[in-house]
Design a protein around this motif. Structure first.
Motif, PDB file in Angstrom:
ATOM      1  N   LEU A 244       0.824  -1.207   0.000  1.00 42.40           N
ATOM      2  CA  LEU A 244       0.000   0.000   0.000  1.00 42.40           C
ATOM      3  C   LEU A 244       0.860   1.261   0.000  1.00 42.40           C
ATOM      4  O   LEU A 244       0.515   2.263  -0.646  1.00 42.40           O
ATOM      5  N   CYS A 245       1.971   1.217   0.723  1.00 45.40           N
ATOM      6  CA  CYS A 245       2.896   2.357   0.714  1.00 45.40           C
ATOM      7  C   CYS A 245       3.397   2.616  -0.701  1.00 45.40           C
ATOM      8  O   CYS A 245       3.471   3.771  -1.151  1.00 45.40           O
ATOM      9  N   LEU A 356      -5.723   8.175  -1.787  1.00 44.42           N
ATOM     10  CA  LEU A 356      -4.702   8.407  -0.764  1.00 44.42           C
ATOM     11  C   LEU A 356      -5.310   8.379   0.632  1.00 44.42           C
ATOM     12  O   LEU A 356      -4.709   7.843   1.578  1.00 44.42           O
ATOM     13  N   THR A 357      -6.498   8.939   0.763  1.00 45.83           N
ATOM     14  CA  THR A 357      -7.170   8.971   2.065  1.00 45.83           C
ATOM     15  C   THR A 357      -7.515   7.565   2.533  1.00 45.83           C
ATOM     16  O   THR A 357      -7.325   7.219   3.713  1.00 45.83           O
ATOM     17  N   ILE A 358      -8.014   6.727   1.630  1.00 43.62           N
ATOM     18  CA  ILE A 358      -8.373   5.360   1.990  1.00 43.62           C
ATOM     19  C   ILE A 358      -7.132   4.518   2.274  1.00 43.62           C
ATOM     20  O   ILE A 358      -7.130   3.698   3.205  1.00 43.62           O
ATOM     21  N   ILE A 359      -6.063   4.716   1.510  1.00 45.33           N
ATOM     22  CA  ILE A 359      -4.815   3.986   1.767  1.00 45.33           C
ATOM     23  C   ILE A 359      -4.326   4.270   3.189  1.00 45.33           C
ATOM     24  O   ILE A 359      -3.890   3.368   3.908  1.00 45.33           O
ATOM     25  N   ASP A 360      -4.395   5.534   3.592  1.00 45.38           N
ATOM     26  CA  ASP A 360      -3.954   5.896   4.945  1.00 45.38           C
ATOM     27  C   ASP A 360      -4.721   5.111   6.005  1.00 45.38           C
ATOM     28  O   ASP A 360      -4.160   4.688   7.021  1.00 45.38           O
ATOM     29  N   ARG A 361      -5.999   4.849   5.754  1.00 44.47           N
ATOM     30  CA  ARG A 361      -6.841   4.204   6.759  1.00 44.47           C
ATOM     31  C   ARG A 361      -6.936   2.692   6.598  1.00 44.47           C
ATOM     32  O   ARG A 361      -7.635   2.039   7.375  1.00 44.47           O
ATOM     33  N   THR A 362      -6.254   2.137   5.634  1.00 43.37           N
ATOM     34  CA  THR A 362      -6.285   0.685   5.437  1.00 43.37           C
ATOM     35  C   THR A 362      -5.195   0.029   6.279  1.00 43.37           C
ATOM     36  O   THR A 362      -4.022   0.370   6.176  1.00 43.37           O
TER      37      THR A 362
END
Length: 380
Positions: A244-245, A356-362
């Motif tokens: 994800l990063c 990007l917002t969803i990746i941060d919260r996954t």
């Protein structure tokens, strides 16, 4: 240390970029979102034909024996095009469980269909009260003769709508927040007793909530050791976090590119606004944030191979902190520099910010990991 891609990795990057350039324009992506499950089965077949679905599996299993660095290359490219297909859920997570702890019969039954593009997976781990804690599991798996009976609920399961097979974390003994007593099971998505509620997510993907009521699976559905599944889950999830990063770096790269193009084409006072020094400074700050994220993404990719589980977890946590912060900054600046148009569904840039917002919260956001690093003294 040399962080340059090898010749083979550069060829891989070029091959994926050519494929996505031909098949993943913004307009094409919008059409894929309308398909059942929110992604294109045709594109999934193309990824299989290119060998991308078999990338991390050994040659003996029909794959290419690639490592985390190659997955990083793939995920960056997917991030640039906002790819919808369930590569993370199926190849990185589902394939990761099978690679690390699958029984020979399980590998024989599932790896070839994954590599050929005939099966997709979803990881049913998150529960309503667990937040980001992997050991907070109330779903139970009760032994009944030669079977296990699964009871409980899982939520926000990415690719849950279309997955053929679920990988379910369930408690075989202990209390809800005990770190022991967790097991991992392969469960057919159409098994009797499963109820599913599917829905689209804010970033254009699809997820589902599951209810398990008297779902029976055989003893051969167990992945890894009974009651000792948490280390396995942590290892696979850390690999997913690193992937994800890498995806986030690709999303940020493309966000910067789109924003620079917009600044060069929009004029004010008879000149392109890209000539304004204050906006040039913002672009420079965005570039720095992306390079910081790229460095930490590489670090996280390297860390997935660490033998020390705590060192691996700390490295990936640090990467997630930087990715979350950089992603938020780059996304906000990109939308703001686009002005009002950046808030519309017709503009690409808003979709990149959402991802990007969803990746941060996954699998945990920046605040969660910063708090964890502070508690463990890993910032020193």
């Amino acid at each position: 240390m040399d962080f340059e891609l090898s010749d083979e990795q550069q060829l891989l990057e070029q091959s994926i970029s050519r494929l996505l350039a031909d098949t993943y324009s913004f307009e094409q992506r919008k059409n894929y979102m309308k398909e059942p499950g929110g992604w294109s089965k045709t594109n999934w077949s193309r990824l299989a034909e290119q060998g991308l679905l078999g990338l991390p599996f050994s040659e003996a299993q029909g794959g290419f024996g690639a490592g985390a660095a190659e997955i990083m290359v793939v995920m960056e490219a997917f991030g640039r095009s906002l790819v919808l297909e369930p590569y993370l859920a199926t190849v990185v997570v589902g394939g990761g469980f099978l690679r690390h702890a699958g029984q020979p019969a399980q590998k024989l039954a599932y790896l070839t269909p994954i590599i050929n593009g005939n099966k997709t997976f979803a990881f049913a781990q998150l529960e309503r009260d667990s937040r980001y804690e992997l050991h907070d599991v109330s779903t139970s798996a009760r032994k009944l003769r030669n079977t296990y009976v699964i009871e409980g609920e899982k939520c926000a399961v990415i690719n849950g709508e279309n997955a053929d097979t679920l990988i379910v974390s369930a408690r075989t003994n202990g209390a809800q927040r005990d770190k022991g007593g967790i097991s991992v099971f392969l469960v057919p998505a159409d098994a009797k007793g499963i109820a599913k509620k599917a829905y689209p997510t804010q970033d254009g993907l699809h997820a589902a909530d599951f209810s398990f009521s008297g779902v029976e699976v055989g003893a051969d559905a167990l992945i890894g050791d009974l009651g000792d599944g948490l280390p396995l889950i942590a290892s696979v999830v850390d690999e997913a976090r690193a992937a994800l990063c890498a995806e986030a770096v690709g999303v940020m790269d493309e966000s910067l590119k789109i924003t620079i193009k917009h600044l060069k084409t929009r004029t004010q006072f008879g000149v392109p606004i890209s000539s304004f020094q204050s906006l040039q400074h913002r672009i420079a700050d965005m570039f720095i944030a992306i390079e910081q994220a790229r460095s930490m993404s590489i670090f996280a990719t390297m860390a997935t191979g660490f033998k020390d589980a705590r060192a691996r977890a700390d490295a990936v946590a640090a990467a997630k902190v930087q990715i979350g912060r950089s992603g938020k900054f780059v996304g906000q600046q990109s939308v703001q520099l686009h002005g009002g148009i950046g808030m519309t569904m017709e503009a690409k840039i808003g979709h990149y910010f959402k991802r990007l917002t969803i990746i941060d919260r996954t699998f945990g956001d920046a605040d969660f990991y910063l708090r964890r690093l502070c508690e463990r003294g890993a910032l020193l």
